[in-house]
Motif scaffolding. Structure first.
Motif, PDB file in Angstrom:
ATOM      1  N   ALA A  27     -12.316   9.675   5.634  1.00 12.63           N
ATOM      2  CA  ALA A  27     -13.811   9.469   6.217  1.00 12.63           C
ATOM      3  C   ALA A  27     -14.527  10.318   5.208  1.00 12.63           C
ATOM      4  N   MET A  28     -14.180  12.021   4.317  1.00 11.44           N
ATOM      5  CA  MET A  28     -14.422  12.341   3.584  1.00 11.44           C
ATOM      6  C   MET A  28     -14.344  12.380   1.280  1.00 11.44           C
ATOM      7  N   ARG A  29     -13.717  11.093   1.227  1.00 11.51           N
ATOM      8  CA  ARG A  29     -12.613  10.830   0.298  1.00 11.51           C
ATOM      9  C   ARG A  29     -11.976  12.266  -0.061  1.00 11.51           C
ATOM     10  N   ASN A  30     -11.075  13.023   0.636  1.00 10.20           N
ATOM     11  CA  ASN A  30      -9.936  13.529  -0.046  1.00 10.20           C
ATOM     12  C   ASN A  30      -8.703  12.636   0.417  1.00 10.20           C
ATOM     13  N   ASP A  31      -7.971  12.753  -0.546  1.00 16.13           N
ATOM     14  CA  ASP A  31      -6.437  11.844  -0.558  1.00 16.13           C
ATOM     15  C   ASP A  31      -5.737  12.458   0.593  1.00 16.13           C
ATOM     16  N   LEU A  32      -4.920  11.619   0.592  1.00 14.70           N
ATOM     17  CA  LEU A  32      -4.022  11.850   1.675  1.00 14.70           C
ATOM     18  C   LEU A  32      -2.584  11.884   1.762  1.00 14.70           C
ATOM     19  N   GLU A  33      -2.398  13.148   1.912  1.00 14.66           N
ATOM     20  CA  GLU A  33      -1.098  13.471   0.641  1.00 14.66           C
ATOM     21  C   GLU A  33      -0.038  12.956   1.093  1.00 14.66           C
ATOM     22  N   ASP A  34       0.104  12.663   2.935  1.00 12.89           N
ATOM     23  CA  ASP A  34       1.736  12.152   3.226  1.00 12.89           C
ATOM     24  C   ASP A  34       1.871  10.439   2.771  1.00 12.89           C
ATOM     25  N   TYR A  35       0.244   9.971   2.182  1.00 11.46           N
ATOM     26  CA  TYR A  35       1.104   8.500   2.012  1.00 11.46           C
ATOM     27  C   TYR A  35       0.926   8.387   0.173  1.00 11.46           C
ATOM     28  N   HIS A  76       3.062  -1.064  12.221  1.00  6.53           N
ATOM     29  CA  HIS A  76       1.935  -1.411  11.564  1.00  6.53           C
ATOM     30  C   HIS A  76       0.713  -1.123  12.454  1.00  6.53           C
ATOM     31  N   ILE A  77       1.366  -0.959  13.608  1.00  3.84           N
ATOM     32  CA  ILE A  77       0.367  -0.145  15.050  1.00  3.84           C
ATOM     33  C   ILE A  77       0.498   0.926  14.843  1.00  3.84           C
ATOM     34  N   LEU A  78       0.999   1.223  14.535  1.00  2.00           N
ATOM     35  CA  LEU A  78       0.786   3.113  14.311  1.00  2.00           C
ATOM     36  C   LEU A  78      -0.220   3.912  13.500  1.00  2.00           C
ATOM     37  N   GLU A  79      -0.550   3.078  12.486  1.00  3.78           N
ATOM     38  CA  GLU A  79      -1.359   3.433  11.373  1.00  3.78           C
ATOM     39  C   GLU A  79      -2.888   2.370  11.865  1.00  3.78           C
ATOM     40  N   PRO A  80      -4.381   2.906  11.298  1.00  4.89           N
ATOM     41  CA  PRO A  80      -5.089   2.406  11.188  1.00  4.89           C
ATOM     42  C   PRO A  80      -5.125   0.638  10.520  1.00  4.89           C
ATOM     43  N   SER A  81      -5.561  -0.409  10.546  1.00  9.17           N
ATOM     44  CA  SER A  81      -5.631  -1.428  10.356  1.00  9.17           C
ATOM     45  C   SER A  81      -6.789  -1.785   8.769  1.00  9.17           C
ATOM     46  N   ILE A  82      -7.264  -1.001   9.457  1.00  9.37           N
ATOM     47  CA  ILE A  82      -8.461  -0.974   7.803  1.00  9.37           C
ATOM     48  C   ILE A  82      -8.792   1.432   7.727  1.00  9.37           C
ATOM     49  N   GLN A  83      -8.628   1.060   6.180  1.00 12.60           N
ATOM     50  CA  GLN A  83      -8.698   2.837   5.922  1.00 12.60           C
ATOM     51  C   GLN A  83      -9.667   2.564   4.556  1.00 12.60           C
ATOM     52  N   PHE A  84     -10.082   4.090   3.773  1.00 12.02           N
ATOM     53  CA  PHE A  84     -10.998   4.165   2.777  1.00 12.02           C
ATOM     54  C   PHE A  84      -9.863   4.288   1.379  1.00 12.02           C
ATOM     55  N   ALA A  85      -9.708   4.153   0.532  1.00 15.24           N
ATOM     56  CA  ALA A  85      -8.961   4.183  -0.683  1.00 15.24           C
ATOM     57  C   ALA A  85      -9.430   4.953  -2.001  1.00 15.24           C
ATOM     58  N   ARG A  86      -8.938   5.493  -2.951  1.00 19.82           N
ATOM     59  CA  ARG A  86      -9.126   5.527  -4.110  1.00 19.82           C
ATOM     60  C   ARG A  86      -8.513   4.563  -5.304  1.00 19.82           C
ATOM     61  N   ILE A  87      -9.205   4.058  -5.628  1.00 20.10           N
ATOM     62  CA  ILE A  87      -8.746   3.497  -6.914  1.00 20.10           C
ATOM     63  C   ILE A  87      -8.503   4.196  -8.194  1.00 20.10           C
ATOM     64  N   THR A  88      -6.797   4.289  -8.102  1.00 18.36           N
ATOM     65  CA  THR A  88      -6.278   5.036  -9.230  1.00 18.36           C
ATOM     66  C   THR A  88      -5.855   4.482 -10.365  1.00 18.36           C
ATOM     67  N   LYS A  89      -5.701   2.927 -10.346  1.00 15.62           N
ATOM     68  CA  LYS A  89      -5.441   2.823 -11.840  1.00 15.62           C
ATOM     69  C   LYS A  89      -6.052   1.047 -11.641  1.00 15.62           C
ATOM     70  N   VAL A  90      -6.330   0.116 -13.140  1.00 10.92           N
ATOM     71  CA  VAL A  90      -6.770  -1.029 -12.930  1.00 10.92           C
ATOM     72  C   VAL A  90      -6.004  -1.694 -13.651  1.00 10.92           C
ATOM     73  N   VAL A  91      -5.079  -2.470 -13.430  1.00  8.34           N
ATOM     74  CA  VAL A  91      -4.947  -3.408 -15.023  1.00  8.34           C
ATOM     75  C   VAL A  91      -5.401  -4.742 -14.850  1.00  8.34           C
TER      76      VAL A  91
END
Length: 93
Positions: A51-59, A21-36
């Motif tokens: 930050a430019m709202r592009n998907d991070l494909e490595d995750y 958990h210390i290797l990644e930022p603790s706060i990040q942007f994300a896109r909602i992909t599904k809602v239940v």
């Protein structure tokens, strides 16, 4: 292999395993992909974005984050990684 390289390799491996958990930022942007939807809170799947709202494909997509109602698929949110557990903080406007 030198003793210094061996020690570094062992420490790097231990840090990645025990303290990932210390290797990644603790706060990040994300896109909602599904809602239940549910009565009180909704469940959301999210995909991390930069930050430019592009998907991070490595995750991988992060499933089943519980949060207040009102967000829709495609919304950008801020999520926090708290002790290796993700929580949606809020919607980015």
């Amino acid at each position: 292999m030198s003793i210094e390289k061996t020690i570094k390799m062992v420490l790097d491996k231990q840090i990645r395993k025990k303290y990932s958990h210390i290797l990644e930022p603790s706060i990040q942007f994300a896109r909602i992909t599904k809602v239940v939807e549910s009565e009180l809170n909704d469940l959301y799947n999210v995909k991390l974005v930069d930050a430019m709202r592009n998907d991070l494909e490595d995750y991988s997509e992060i499933p089943n984050l519980r949060a207040l109602k009102g967000m829709i698929k495609g919304d950008i949110v801020v999520i926090a990684n708290i002790s290796s557990t993700y929580q949606i903080i809020g919607k980015v406007v």
